[in-house]
Motif scaffolding. Structure first.
Motif, PDB file in Angstrom:
ATOM      1  N   HIS A 393      38.108  32.097  39.864  1.00 42.60           N
ATOM      2  CA  HIS A 393      38.491  32.632  38.559  1.00 42.60           C
ATOM      3  C   HIS A 393      39.356  33.885  38.729  1.00 42.60           C
ATOM      4  O   HIS A 393      39.027  34.789  39.492  1.00 42.60           O
ATOM      5  CB  HIS A 393      37.235  32.976  37.748  1.00 42.60           C
ATOM      6  CG  HIS A 393      37.516  33.442  36.361  1.00 42.60           C
ATOM      7  ND1 HIS A 393      38.132  32.642  35.425  1.00 42.60           N
ATOM      8  CD2 HIS A 393      37.287  34.625  35.759  1.00 42.60           C
ATOM      9  CE1 HIS A 393      38.257  33.308  34.307  1.00 42.60           C
ATOM     10  NE2 HIS A 393      37.755  34.521  34.486  1.00 42.60           N
ATOM     11  N   THR A 394      40.458  33.940  38.015  1.00 44.78           N
ATOM     12  CA  THR A 394      41.424  35.034  38.173  1.00 44.78           C
ATOM     13  C   THR A 394      40.914  36.327  37.545  1.00 44.78           C
ATOM     14  O   THR A 394      40.365  36.318  36.446  1.00 44.78           O
ATOM     15  CB  THR A 394      42.766  34.651  37.521  1.00 44.78           C
ATOM     16  OG1 THR A 394      43.212  33.421  38.088  1.00 44.78           O
ATOM     17  CG2 THR A 394      43.812  35.728  37.762  1.00 44.78           C
ATOM     18  N   LEU A 395      41.119  37.410  38.252  1.00 46.28           N
ATOM     19  CA  LEU A 395      40.768  38.730  37.714  1.00 46.28           C
ATOM     20  C   LEU A 395      41.663  39.057  36.517  1.00 46.28           C
ATOM     21  O   LEU A 395      42.834  38.653  36.487  1.00 46.28           O
ATOM     22  CB  LEU A 395      40.928  39.805  38.793  1.00 46.28           C
ATOM     23  CG  LEU A 395      39.869  39.797  39.895  1.00 46.28           C
ATOM     24  CD1 LEU A 395      40.400  40.491  41.135  1.00 46.28           C
ATOM     25  CD2 LEU A 395      38.606  40.486  39.408  1.00 46.28           C
ATOM     26  N   PRO A 396      41.150  39.783  35.533  1.00 44.63           N
ATOM     27  CA  PRO A 396      41.945  40.078  34.333  1.00 44.63           C
ATOM     28  C   PRO A 396      43.100  41.024  34.618  1.00 44.63           C
ATOM     29  O   PRO A 396      43.035  41.853  35.538  1.00 44.63           O
ATOM     30  CB  PRO A 396      40.931  40.728  33.386  1.00 44.63           C
ATOM     31  CG  PRO A 396      39.863  41.251  34.272  1.00 44.63           C
ATOM     32  CD  PRO A 396      39.784  40.319  35.437  1.00 44.63           C
ATOM     33  N   VAL A 397      44.142  40.889  33.820  1.00 44.01           N
ATOM     34  CA  VAL A 397      45.281  41.811  33.930  1.00 44.01           C
ATOM     35  C   VAL A 397      44.955  43.029  33.080  1.00 44.01           C
ATOM     36  O   VAL A 397      45.447  43.200  31.962  1.00 44.01           O
ATOM     37  CB  VAL A 397      46.588  41.136  33.462  1.00 44.01           C
ATOM     38  CG1 VAL A 397      47.772  42.075  33.693  1.00 44.01           C
ATOM     39  CG2 VAL A 397      46.790  39.825  34.196  1.00 44.01           C
ATOM     40  N   ASN A 398      44.087  43.852  33.588  1.00 43.16           N
ATOM     41  CA  ASN A 398      43.600  45.031  32.878  1.00 43.16           C
ATOM     42  C   ASN A 398      43.828  46.236  33.773  1.00 43.16           C
ATOM     43  O   ASN A 398      43.004  46.563  34.619  1.00 43.16           O
ATOM     44  CB  ASN A 398      42.112  44.865  32.554  1.00 43.16           C
ATOM     45  CG  ASN A 398      41.509  46.092  31.886  1.00 43.16           C
ATOM     46  OD1 ASN A 398      42.130  47.141  31.808  1.00 43.16           O
ATOM     47  ND2 ASN A 398      40.290  45.956  31.406  1.00 43.16           N
ATOM     48  N   THR A 411      41.727  37.120  42.630  1.00 45.25           N
ATOM     49  CA  THR A 411      40.610  36.339  42.113  1.00 45.25           C
ATOM     50  C   THR A 411      39.301  37.022  42.477  1.00 45.25           C
ATOM     51  O   THR A 411      39.251  37.890  43.361  1.00 45.25           O
ATOM     52  CB  THR A 411      40.604  34.917  42.694  1.00 45.25           C
ATOM     53  OG1 THR A 411      40.258  34.978  44.090  1.00 45.25           O
ATOM     54  CG2 THR A 411      41.968  34.248  42.530  1.00 45.25           C
ATOM     55  N   PHE A 412      38.238  36.599  41.813  1.00 45.60           N
ATOM     56  CA  PHE A 412      36.928  37.158  42.150  1.00 45.60           C
ATOM     57  C   PHE A 412      36.549  36.811  43.580  1.00 45.60           C
ATOM     58  O   PHE A 412      35.896  37.595  44.267  1.00 45.60           O
ATOM     59  CB  PHE A 412      35.868  36.664  41.157  1.00 45.60           C
ATOM     60  CG  PHE A 412      35.900  37.409  39.850  1.00 45.60           C
ATOM     61  CD1 PHE A 412      35.283  38.641  39.726  1.00 45.60           C
ATOM     62  CD2 PHE A 412      36.574  36.897  38.770  1.00 45.60           C
ATOM     63  CE1 PHE A 412      35.320  39.347  38.531  1.00 45.60           C
ATOM     64  CE2 PHE A 412      36.619  37.585  37.564  1.00 45.60           C
ATOM     65  CZ  PHE A 412      35.998  38.815  37.443  1.00 45.60           C
ATOM     66  N   GLY A 413      36.976  35.653  44.044  1.00 45.20           N
ATOM     67  CA  GLY A 413      36.696  35.274  45.421  1.00 45.20           C
ATOM     68  C   GLY A 413      37.348  36.198  46.432  1.00 45.20           C
ATOM     69  O   GLY A 413      36.826  36.385  47.540  1.00 45.20           O
ATOM     70  N   ASP A 414      38.500  36.801  46.060  1.00 49.08           N
ATOM     71  CA  ASP A 414      39.200  37.711  46.970  1.00 49.08           C
ATOM     72  C   ASP A 414      38.432  39.006  47.212  1.00 49.08           C
ATOM     73  O   ASP A 414      38.780  39.780  48.108  1.00 49.08           O
ATOM     74  CB  ASP A 414      40.586  38.054  46.410  1.00 49.08           C
ATOM     75  CG  ASP A 414      41.520  36.859  46.395  1.00 49.08           C
ATOM     76  OD1 ASP A 414      41.273  35.913  47.164  1.00 49.08           O
ATOM     77  OD2 ASP A 414      42.491  36.876  45.614  1.00 49.08           O
ATOM     78  N   SER A 484      30.275  43.049  48.479  1.00 49.06           N
ATOM     79  CA  SER A 484      31.691  42.768  48.244  1.00 49.06           C
ATOM     80  C   SER A 484      32.531  43.822  48.934  1.00 49.06           C
ATOM     81  O   SER A 484      32.012  44.839  49.407  1.00 49.06           O
ATOM     82  CB  SER A 484      32.006  42.741  46.742  1.00 49.06           C
ATOM     83  OG  SER A 484      32.107  44.052  46.222  1.00 49.06           O
ATOM     84  N   THR A 485      33.825  43.587  48.959  1.00 50.26           N
ATOM     85  CA  THR A 485      34.709  44.522  49.659  1.00 50.26           C
ATOM     86  C   THR A 485      35.086  45.725  48.797  1.00 50.26           C
ATOM     87  O   THR A 485      35.950  46.510  49.203  1.00 50.26           O
ATOM     88  CB  THR A 485      35.992  43.805  50.124  1.00 50.26           C
ATOM     89  OG1 THR A 485      36.714  43.345  48.983  1.00 50.26           O
ATOM     90  CG2 THR A 485      35.673  42.646  51.047  1.00 50.26           C
ATOM     91  N   VAL A 486      34.450  45.869  47.638  1.00 53.46           N
ATOM     92  CA  VAL A 486      34.626  47.109  46.878  1.00 53.46           C
ATOM     93  C   VAL A 486      33.383  47.992  47.009  1.00 53.46           C
ATOM     94  O   VAL A 486      33.263  49.007  46.331  1.00 53.46           O
ATOM     95  CB  VAL A 486      34.954  46.841  45.387  1.00 53.46           C
ATOM     96  CG1 VAL A 486      36.304  46.197  45.255  1.00 53.46           C
ATOM     97  CG2 VAL A 486      33.888  45.995  44.712  1.00 53.46           C
ATOM     98  N   CYS A 487      32.461  47.587  47.897  1.00 53.60           N
ATOM     99  CA  CYS A 487      31.297  48.416  48.211  1.00 53.60           C
ATOM    100  C   CYS A 487      31.661  49.359  49.362  1.00 53.60           C
ATOM    101  O   CYS A 487      32.201  48.914  50.378  1.00 53.60           O
ATOM    102  CB  CYS A 487      30.106  47.554  48.623  1.00 53.60           C
ATOM    103  SG  CYS A 487      29.487  46.470  47.318  1.00 53.60           S
ATOM    104  N   THR A 488      31.350  50.611  49.206  1.00 51.84           N
ATOM    105  CA  THR A 488      31.697  51.591  50.239  1.00 51.84           C
ATOM    106  C   THR A 488      30.437  52.163  50.887  1.00 51.84           C
ATOM    107  O   THR A 488      29.316  51.955  50.399  1.00 51.84           O
ATOM    108  CB  THR A 488      32.540  52.731  49.645  1.00 51.84           C
ATOM    109  OG1 THR A 488      31.823  53.324  48.543  1.00 51.84           O
ATOM    110  CG2 THR A 488      33.870  52.208  49.138  1.00 51.84           C
TER     111      THR A 488
END
Length: 965
Positions: A393-398, A411-414, A484-488
């Motif tokens: 599913h594509t991430l929103p253009v926000n 995408t969320f998978g990315d 996820s890769t946005v976890c630090t």
């Protein structure tokens, strides 16, 4: 039609606001057992605030009896009101969340008020439908979100209904109020994990304890099965002699195998320098691994010719070392020191040329973290993971809340590494297997099976299996928040753990990230998520039914004849639907077979979500119009349907608030108030709920506004008339002073509202005047808007608090005017002389009062620190309120509340003017951004209730007079 006789509720008159706010702020630090740990939801209301608001919304204010001529005098009403306040003070404490003695008192007060209301309406044509003295009205929240409000309504004894358009929110509410009551008192059916002794609570499976225990047991089974299937992707690390070289801290672990907690990665792009164009250089926010004193650790990029490697170093990072390679202005190539703009980094990412490189390994040592340099073997192992599925599913253009698409992560998978995708799909699929095992276990334990699933209202073995699946599906979804890769990596000395993805309401772009080991007991492990959920389930109330449905607030009919309290979306603050897709893709994979209708769509429904998002609606004006129209429709629904005996409470959260000239406003706030009034409500009160700050209510140089405002609304009479602008202003002048006096604590017996909250709270009585009419007409015949009404309301507040209003002595009026112009600075004597003559006094007279320094043609007000410590108001022959106020501040700050109370006991008649002056001076300092000065006045008011109580204990004759609290 016969009018409903509706006594004023406590929330329409007074609240012990300080106690509620203190409990709500403290609750932010509660984790274990808190319902928020069941599953993440953004901007969830504190339980303390929700519980207090609902209770005060349900109980009659004792003053209503006096208004109806029942013979209750004002003093008796205040005594009764104080008893209700004490129930609220006990009710909001976290320790009392499930305290049946406290809850029993609250429920008893609710029932007493309800029967009084039923008696008053016994002759109403709809008495049987609306006023059954043997049955409390049900509750409904049409914007249920994280479920705090429906949960607390259930806890207070009401059958609770929750609805939301968002399927993730619906599932959270089902897990909190709908599922536990169906299986209350049921013993666990799952087998104990191998080696584990029988649970201590074997004789007490009351409430949801049995359900929680089965979530633990089947969660443990899931982890064991996952390890069998994918454990090879999470090997331990052997501390070899080669690793120990130069690392004495590793000596105790020689030849041991340590469990890896996390792998720390750096994103990379090709160097822009032609000399190193083949080198993938790291993008790193910080190379720090641990800041714990004596155990500091960091990563050093060691450059060797045209390549580099990462080495873990211990001790403090040398001065001048590389802190990181990414700053706010851009990145830097470690090979050549060439600047890399974000434009360059974005172009590399969008071209698919952004990679990753292992930077460090975090292992589990003896009561501490062990940081190791990366190995090629560990890096190769991660590359072996081959996911069979990923969310496309594509991430929103926000652009405001979703940053990763700027760098090619579309995408969320990315957002996940291959190993994370393998783990999350494995656990999601295991939910179905655990569900089947729970069903089999329930049947074997003798639970009847009606073959009806949870979604269809079942409560037998089939539904029980579904229920266990729901909570384990939540555990898998919670794991996604740490995987996820946005976890630090949090290197703070009190943490040293993986941060979750949603530190705020956005999907950020991260440069270095932490990949956790989901097989461990650390923060990134699956069993940790299970334990959080189980502890939350144990504390859920189970004695009354609850229901959660997916419904559009603008068309739902659930609110009919129900008590309503709700926390709707706040203009453009949070895009819940977009953010929820992060979890929805995983929950759908786990639970679609349990709730096929709820998870029928590929993503969360977005078209009807009431959020003013310009990118979705074609522009800012279109988004505002969509929000206003939709919110008006939804709130009109409430005005038409809600039980007529109760006000409706609506939360509104401030985001980009502004305080100018003493007024609080924002586009979202004005638009929201417009929607409420257009919907047919009059606004009877506004209560500031503060959930972020426990002590000081103003930050240095900033305006610290309340986290949210609770609006108290009643349906506007159909016979409501219009009024002119002039008459509206007249009513403000006549009615606002009494309302403000009540708010600052002079009449109601409540603790005073702190000055920092007064601008927000006082909107209530002002809007009550404005919104009771069908329209306020300007001179040209047009309808006055909310924005203009707020300006006039705030002007009335300023007029009331101003010492020039005539309520203060001339010395105080002079000091206030001088302070507004000069603060504590020096000014010219000539100016002071003109000002003093205008007030009918002299500069020397003010100086003789002990508050002013005058000499050499200069004049300066004394700061409170300069006031005489041996001052006695009983022997002072000239005591302006200005002096008394600042002496109180001196005494409070230097000696405490008891000393300030003793001082106040000597001048009780000055109590109310002192308090009013403190409010005025706080407002003045806030407007001028004098943060330190504002703090002194705010803290005097914040302590006022306790100071007055201390003054009563002194025992001087006459100390009671004039001191209301």
């Amino acid at each position: 039609m016969m009018q409903v006789k509706s006594p004023k509720k406590l929330i329409e008159v007074a609240l012990p606001l300080d106690d509620i706010n203190a409990a709500a702020a403290r609750e932010k630090s509660i984790r274990h057992g808190h319902p928020s740990t069941l599953h993440l939801w953004w901007a969830r209301r504190p339980l303390a605030a929700a519980r207090a608001v609902l209770f005060a919304q349900l109980v009659n204010d004792p003053g209503y009896q006096r208004e109806l001529g029942y013979g209750v005098n004002k003093k008796e009403a205040e005594i009764k009101r104080e008893k209700l306040f004490q129930i609220i003070r006990d009710l909001v404490l976290w320790e009392n969340t499930n305290n049946e003695e406290v809850l029993g008192r609250a429920r008893e007060a609710i029932w007493e008020s309800w029967r009084e209301t039923c008696h008053l309406n016994r002759n109403h044509p709809q008495a049987k439908e609306l006023f059954d003295p043997e049955r409390l009205p049900a509750f409904h929240d049409p914007f249920a979100g994280g479920g705090a409000i429906p949960l607390e309504a259930q806890r207070l004894g009401l059958e609770s209904y929750a609805s939301d358009l968002n399927p993730v929110a619906v599932m959270i509410n089902k897990a909190m109020i709908e599922i536990p009551p169906r299986f209350a008192g049921q013993a666990p059916v799952g087998p104990l994990p191998e080696g584990e002794k029988q649970a201590k609570l074997v004789d007490d499976w009351s409430g949801a304890r049995g359900l929680a225990e089965d979530v633990r047991r089947y969660g443990h089974w899931m982890r064991e099965q996952a390890f069998k299937r994918i454990g090879h992707l999470y090997p331990k690390v052997t501390i070899t002699p080669e690793l120990i070289a130069g690392r004495q801290d590793l000596k105790p672990y020689e030849n041991e195998e340590l469990t890896v907690i996390a792998w720390l990665w750096a994103r990379t792009v090709k160097s822009p320098n032609p000399a190193f164009s083949d080198v993938e250089v790291p993008l790193v926010r910080s190379f720090m691994l641990s800041t714990k004193k004596g155990k500091e650790a960091w990563v050093e990029p060691v450059i060797e010719g045209d390549s580099y490697r990462f080495e873990v170093r211990l001790g403090k990072q040398p001065v001048g070392g590389i802190v990181g390679t990414v700053e706010r202005s851009g990145a830097t190539c470690i090979m050549s020191q060439t600047a890399m703009t974000f434009k360059y980094v974005r172009s590399e990412g969008k071209a698919g040329r952004m990679g990753v490189r292992l930077m460090a390994i975090v292992a589990e040592g003896n009561r501490s973290r062990v940081y190791l340099s990366p190995t090629e073997e560990m890096e190769r192992l991660a590359e072996k993971a081959e996911p069979v599925w990923k969310p496309e599913h594509t991430l929103p253009v926000n652009p405001r809340d979703f940053k990763t698409p700027n760098y090619g992560l579309n995408t969320f998978g990315d957002l996940f590494t291959p190993r994370q995708l393998v783990a999350l799909t494995t656990f999601s699929d295991l939910v179905q297997e655990a569900r089947e095992r729970a069903f089999t276990g329930a049947k074997a334990a003798g639970v009847p099976d009606d073959g009806i699933g949870l979604a269809d209202g079942g409560s037998g073995a089939t539904a029980y299996g579904d229920a266990i699946g729901v909570y384990l599906g939540f555990a898998s979804s919670r794991l996604a928040d740490r995987s996820s890769t946005v976890c630090t990596w949090d290197s703070h000395k009190s943490a040293e753990k993986i941060r979750n993805a949603f530190g705020r309401q956005a999907v950020p772009m991260t440069w270095d990230f932490a990949e956790g080991n989901c097989m461990t007991e650390s923060s990134g492990g699956f069993t940790v998520q299970v334990e959080y959920i189980a502890k939350s389930i144990e504390r859920l109330p189970c004695f009354l039914n609850g229901f959660a449905e997916q419904l559009d607030a603008g068309s739902q009919r659930l609110s009919v004849a129900k008590l309503v309290s709700t926390d709707p979306p706040y203009y453009d603050n949070i895009g819940y639907a977009d953010l929820s897709d992060y979890f929805y893709v995983w929950i759908r994979r786990s639970l679609r077979s349990v709730y096929p209708e709820l998870f029928g769509t590929m993503a969360v429904p977005k078209a009807e979500e009431l959020v003013a998002t310009p990118y979705r609606h074609g522009g800012k004006e279109e988004a505002e119009s969509f929000f206003l129209d939709g919110m008006t429709r939804a709130i009109h629904n409430l005005a038409e349907q809600a039980h007529p005996a109760f006000p409706v409470s609506i939360y509104y959260a401030f985001k980009q608030s502004e305080t100018k000239e003493g007024s609080t406003t924002s586009t979202g706030w004005v638009t929201f108030l417009e929607a409420v009034i257009r919907a047919g409500f009059s606004i009877d009160g506004t209560w500031p709920m503060r959930t972020e700050l426990a002590n000081r209510m103003i930050g240095s140089g900033t305006n610290a506004l309340a986290s949210s405002i609770v609006l108290i609304c009643r349906k506007r009479l159909s016979s409501a008339d219009t009024i002119s602008r002039r008459d509206f202003q007249r009513q403000l002048r006549e009615e606002m002073p009494e309302a403000l006096e009540t708010m600052i604590g002079g009449e109601s017996g409540q603790s005073p509202i702190a000055p920092v909250d007064l601008a927000q709270a006082s909107i209530g009585p002002g809007m009550a005047i404005f919104s009771q009419y069908s329209a306020v007409l300007n001179q040209d015949g047009t309808n006055m808007g909310v924005h203009d009404a707020l300006i006039l309301i705030n002007r009335a507040i300023t007029d009331y608090l101003s010492p020039d209003s005539g309520a203060f002595d001339a010395d105080t009026q002079f000091c206030s005017s001088w302070f507004e112009q000069y603060g504590w600075s020096t000014g010219q004597f000539g100016e002071a002389d003109v000002l003093a003559r205008a007030k009918g006094i002299s500069v020397q007279g003010v100086a003789d009062a002990g508050v002013l320094e005058s000499g050499k043609k200069k004049v300066r007000l004394l700061r409170w620190e300069e006031y005489a410590e041996d001052w006695d108001p009983t022997t002072d022959n000239r005591t302006p309120i200005w002096e008394a106020c600042h002496q109180m501040i001196r005494s409070l700050n230097n000696q405490g509340e008891a000393a300030a109370g003793a001082l106040l006991a000597k001048m009780p008649e000055k109590g109310e003017p002192i308090r009013q002056l403190a409010y005025h001076l706080y407002t003045l300092c806030e407007r001028k951004k004098w943060a330190e000065e504002a703090r002194a006045y705010n803290e005097l008011i914040a302590s006022w209730h306790r100071v007055v109580a201390a003054s009563h204990e002194v025992g001087h004759s006459g100390t009671q007079s004039g001191l209301d609290f």
